[in-house]
Design an enzyme around this catalytic site. Structure first.
Site, PDB file in Angstrom:
ATOM      1  N   ASP A 105      -2.813   2.469  -6.100  1.00  0.00           N
ATOM      2  CA  ASP A 105      -1.781   2.522  -5.060  1.00  0.00           C
ATOM      3  C   ASP A 105      -1.697   1.302  -4.155  1.00  0.00           C
ATOM      4  O   ASP A 105      -0.992   1.337  -3.150  1.00  0.00           O
ATOM      5  CB  ASP A 105      -1.977   3.776  -4.200  1.00  0.00           C
ATOM      6  CG  ASP A 105      -3.310   3.797  -3.485  1.00  0.00           C
ATOM      7  OD1 ASP A 105      -4.210   3.024  -3.857  1.00  0.00           O
ATOM      8  OD2 ASP A 105      -3.463   4.592  -2.536  1.00  0.00           O
ATOM      9  N   GLU A 106      -2.382   0.220  -4.494  1.00  0.00           N
ATOM     10  CA  GLU A 106      -2.250  -0.965  -3.647  1.00  0.00           C
ATOM     11  C   GLU A 106      -2.502  -2.241  -4.446  1.00  0.00           C
ATOM     12  O   GLU A 106      -3.207  -2.237  -5.447  1.00  0.00           O
ATOM     13  CB  GLU A 106      -3.191  -0.903  -2.440  1.00  0.00           C
ATOM     14  CG  GLU A 106      -4.664  -0.873  -2.770  1.00  0.00           C
ATOM     15  CD  GLU A 106      -5.536  -0.946  -1.528  1.00  0.00           C
ATOM     16  OE1 GLU A 106      -5.224  -1.734  -0.612  1.00  0.00           O
ATOM     17  OE2 GLU A 106      -6.549  -0.220  -1.484  1.00  0.00           O
ATOM     18  N   ASP A 161       0.858  -1.185   0.000  1.00  0.00           N
ATOM     19  CA  ASP A 161       0.000   0.000   0.000  1.00  0.00           C
ATOM     20  C   ASP A 161       0.894   1.235   0.000  1.00  0.00           C
ATOM     21  O   ASP A 161       1.685   1.438   0.922  1.00  0.00           O
ATOM     22  CB  ASP A 161      -0.897  -0.019   1.243  1.00  0.00           C
ATOM     23  CG  ASP A 161      -2.018   1.001   1.171  1.00  0.00           C
ATOM     24  OD1 ASP A 161      -2.158   1.657   0.123  1.00  0.00           O
ATOM     25  OD2 ASP A 161      -2.763   1.139   2.157  1.00  0.00           O
TER      26      ASP A 161
END
Length: 365
Positions: free
Chosen positions: A106-107, A11
């Site tokens: 983003d993860e 993350d």
């Protein structure tokens, strides 16, 4: 066996804001807010950790964020840049495994049980990935390592920013027993209130409820809570999971009446976010849904199906406005707004169809 799997959840730390700080050295170490103009009715998309120390968070109205930190730097999102950076990060993941399940820009989850470099320990892989991202992309990330997706995601959130947490089969129950109940997947504010009224404040209390009790209260979700309280999650990492919908929602910083102009502005920003997510997935959609949750936690949804699939901001916004304008006026205050696009198709398929039709037309002419 599940406990033999090696799962990593990566993350990125305050992703949009961190990219802006990386690209503009003047923003380094400053409170940065990515989102709408505080002089208008925009909302915060995300903010740097420096801004979070003032109690600012995503989905907060920008004008409230400004009041809490008037000298913060407000930056408009640059989604095309974030998409490029995300692609760089994903290439790093693929050095170690092809079993990568992206959740957003983003993860992502990675299954490194059998990895490309034959590294024995998942913790070592997580360290290398974090180092690669920092060296090559200039951003920090947090990693969680465990034997299933649920625990890996909990672990990545445990020591942000720039954290690395490992949850093993041996320590998982201590970790879960001490975890506040609102940290469990699927426990929102309403569910949290119900659980706390039952005397459930942490994972230990949740584990003491038997399966029948949980299913009587929460139906199918009761079984999930029962499993998660024991660290059980059989879901595999799915690199080619088919998306059924793309959406975004925001809980308002303060409740609003349905006829307030600010509601329309917030809906516009949500539509923009959904449009960028569709672009990231290379998808178009033919069904648009708006969700409104009121202050008494009742909610309504309204949907419409389109003849032609859409993905751009203006098309989504126009149809959302049409749906919104046909919702009956209520005395209830709005606490949450959401927009979802479903009935998805790949952009390349739509482009192929257009090319064929153009070719047919050219023959006719």
């Amino acid at each position: 066996m599940e406990e033999n799997r090696k799962i990593i959840h990566i993350d990125m730390d305050a992703f949009y804001a961190s990219v802006e700080q990386r690209d503009n050295k003047e923003l380094k170490g400053k409170p940065v807010i990515v989102g709408g103009n505080p002089q208008s009715r925009g909302v915060v998309a995300t903010c740097s950790y420096e801004a979070r120390s003032y109690g600012i968070h995503s989905a907060m109205p920008a004008k409230i964020a400004y009041k809490r930190c008037p000298y913060a730097y407000f930056v408009r999102p640059r989604f095309h840049v974030y998409k490029q950076v995300s692609a760089q990060i994903r290439e790093i993941f693929y050095r170690y495994t092809d079993l990568v399940e992206p959740l957003s820009l983003d993860e992502a989850y990675l299954d490194v049980t059998n990895n490309k470099l034959d590294i024995k320990y998942a913790t070592e892989i997580a360290k290398r990935i974090k180092e690669d991202i920092l060296k090559e992309v200039g951003l920090t990330s947090s990693a969680g390592v465990s034997y299933n997706k649920f625990l890996a995601k909990l672990a990545s959130d445990y020591k942000k920013p720039n954290g690395l947490t490992v949850i093993t089969p041996e320590n998982k129950q201590d970790f879960l027993d001490n975890l506040p109940v609102n940290k469990f997947f699927g426990v929102g504010k309403v569910t949290e209130k119900t659980l706390r009224n039952l005397g459930v404040n942490n994972g230990y209390d949740l584990r003491k409820l038997d399966l029948n009790q949980l299913e009587n209260i929460f139906k199918n979700r009761g079984y999930i809570f029962y499993q998660f309280a024991r660290g059980i999650d059989h879901r595999p990492v799915e690199p080619h999971r088919e998306r059924k919908s793309v959406g975004a929602e925001t809980t308002l910083g303060s409740n609003l009446s349905i006829d307030e102009e600010e509601v329309v502005d917030i809906l516009s920003e949500i539509c923009e976010e959904v449009s960028h997510r569709l672009d990231y997935c290379d998808k178009l959609g033919k069904t648009i849904t708006i969700k409104i949750k009121y202050s008494d936690f009742t909610q309504i949804t309204r949907s419409l199906s389109l003849e032609h699939p859409v993905s751009n901001h203006e098309d989504i916004r126009t149809n959302v406005y049409n749906l919104f304008n046909n919702i009956e006026v209520s005395d209830k205050q709005i606490r949450l707004l959401g927009v979802t696009v479903s009935n998805l198709i790949d952009k390349k398929d739509e482009c192929t169809n257009i090319t064929i039709f153009e070719y047919i037309d050219s023959i006719k002419n």
